[in-house]
Design an enzyme around this catalytic site. Structure first.
Site, PDB file in Angstrom:
ATOM      1  N   GLN A 101       2.332  -2.878   8.828  1.00 39.12           N
ATOM      2  CA  GLN A 101       3.690  -2.330   8.861  1.00 39.12           C
ATOM      3  C   GLN A 101       3.712  -0.825   9.117  1.00 39.12           C
ATOM      4  O   GLN A 101       4.769  -0.201   9.077  1.00 39.12           O
ATOM      5  CB  GLN A 101       4.451  -2.696   7.590  1.00 39.12           C
ATOM      6  CG  GLN A 101       3.976  -2.009   6.315  1.00 39.12           C
ATOM      7  CD  GLN A 101       4.697  -2.564   5.094  1.00 39.12           C
ATOM      8  OE1 GLN A 101       4.389  -3.635   4.592  1.00 39.12           O
ATOM      9  NE2 GLN A 101       5.668  -1.822   4.572  1.00 39.12           N
ATOM     10  N   HIS A 155       9.785   1.012  -9.032  1.00 38.98           N
ATOM     11  CA  HIS A 155       9.033  -0.254  -9.030  1.00 38.98           C
ATOM     12  C   HIS A 155       9.111  -0.923 -10.408  1.00 38.98           C
ATOM     13  O   HIS A 155       9.282  -2.134 -10.498  1.00 38.98           O
ATOM     14  CB  HIS A 155       7.552   0.004  -8.713  1.00 38.98           C
ATOM     15  CG  HIS A 155       7.309   0.561  -7.341  1.00 38.98           C
ATOM     16  ND1 HIS A 155       6.930   1.861  -7.130  1.00 38.98           N
ATOM     17  CD2 HIS A 155       7.368  -0.025  -6.125  1.00 38.98           C
ATOM     18  CE1 HIS A 155       6.760   2.064  -5.837  1.00 38.98           C
ATOM     19  NE2 HIS A 155       7.023   0.942  -5.199  1.00 38.98           N
TER      20      HIS A 155
HETATM   21  O1  PAF Z   1       8.680  -2.164   0.178  1.00 40.11           O
HETATM   22  C1  PAF Z   1       7.435  -2.172   0.191  1.00 40.11           C
HETATM   23  O2  PAF Z   1       6.766  -1.543  -0.629  1.00 40.11           O
HETATM   24  C2  PAF Z   1       6.701  -2.986   1.266  1.00 40.11           C
HETATM   25  O3  PAF Z   1       7.392  -2.950   2.467  1.00 40.11           O
HETATM   26  C3  PAF Z   1       6.408  -4.427   0.831  1.00 40.11           C
HETATM   27  C4  PAF Z   1       7.692  -5.219   0.611  1.00 40.11           C
HETATM   28  C5  PAF Z   1       5.577  -4.435  -0.440  1.00 40.11           C
HETATM   29  C6  PAF Z   1       5.617  -5.152   1.930  1.00 40.11           C
HETATM   30  O4  PAF Z   1       4.390  -4.521   2.167  1.00 40.11           O
END
Ligand code: PAF
Length: 280
Positions: free
Chosen positions: A62, A38
């Site tokens: 999600q 990240h």
């Molecule tokens: O890749 C991720 O961490 C997630 O899918 C995102 C893009 C932050 C969307 O919740």
């Protein structure tokens, strides 16, 4: 000093202040529990923008009903320190209520057909609808000029690319390279679910991807390469969802066809589902 913002009005005021000064805004959306992967995205965004916003939001839409939404690791203090160290200016922390003001059930959804339905989409039905739904909201909230997404989630990037083009979001996407542990395991918040006994075996995914590339480049038929990869991972205890070689748009290449390729793997080790890929 990083500024933490929890109110949409405050975020909008900060971003419009920057834009009035002619500054470019970069964005890195995350679900928190941040690691070097990240932070490399924050540094990438910094190269293309004067200010960087990162969001931490564990997006309920999600996750499937049997997935790890409630146990997904939440480490706000460490995330804030790490983001500041990486050069992030604003940490955007929306609440579920502010992200989905009509509730999750009544939320307007974004569905990207085609590329969303294969591979991860087939194993995690609705997953990419949740991703596109939240990323489109985040883009509207932050209004970035550029946004960085990691290539470990290769298909996610392909889906978001299609969404950005189709819905004409004025955002330039920045694909970030996969960051790996010394033994080759791709960094992921889910790696910490691995037991001490499973962790060394997880590195077999990277070795398998390299073997897939080697096989394909040497002319071994794709079906054989894919089957051998499944066998190799099963042999060390993985339960394999898929081991495939695809074109970069994730369509299936024809036998004998040449061109750029990506090998993609998704497999479970114990309770931990890992994904990784290799492009050539
Ligand atoms: O890749 C991720 O961490 C997630 O899918 C995102 C893009 C932050 C969307 O919740």
């Amino acid at each position: 000093m990083i500024e933490t913002i929890t109110e949409l009005d405050v975020l909008r005021a900060r971003v419009s202040e920057w834009k009035q000064q002619g500054l470019r805004v970069g964005f890195v959306p995350t679900m928190g529990n941040l690691h070097a992967g990240h932070y490399s995205l924050v540094m990438l965004a910094r190269q293309y923008a004067d200010r960087v916003v990162s969001s931490v939001f564990v997006n309920p839409t999600q996750f499937g009903p049997s997935e790890d939404f409630t146990r997904y690791p939440r480490t706000p203090e460490a995330d804030m320190g790490g983001l500041e160290g990486a050069g992030c200016d604003v940490l955007w922390l929306p609440t579920v209520e502010s992200m989905y003001p009509f509730g999750v059930e009544l939320a307007a959804k974004v569905h990207v057909p085609g590329v969303s339905s294969v591979l991860e989409g087939a194993y995690r039905p609705g997953h990419f609808d949740g991703v596109c739904t939240v990323v489109s909201r985040l883009f509207n909230q932050v209004q970035p000029d550029v946004a960085a997404f990691g290539k470990k989630d290769f298909q996610q990037l392909a889906v978001i690319r299609q969404m950005v083009t189709d819905l004409a979001f004025p955002v330039q996407l920045l694909p970030g390279s996969i960051v790996r542990e010394p033994d080759g395991l791709a960094m992921s918040s889910r790696n910490q679910y691995l037991s001490a006994e499973e962790r060394p075996r997880a590195a077999e995914i990277r070795k398998t991807l390299l073997a897939m590339r080697e096989g394909l480049v040497a002319g071994t038929p794709r079906a054989e390469v894919e089957a051998a990869a499944t066998q190799r991972l099963s042999g060390v205890g993985f339960v394999v969802d898929y081991t495939v070689v695809r074109r970069p748009d994730l369509s299936e290449p024809l036998d004998g066809e040449v061109g750029p390729r990506v090998a993609l793997v998704a497999a479970k080790l114990g309770r931990t589902r890992l994904i990784d890929n290799l492009e050539w």
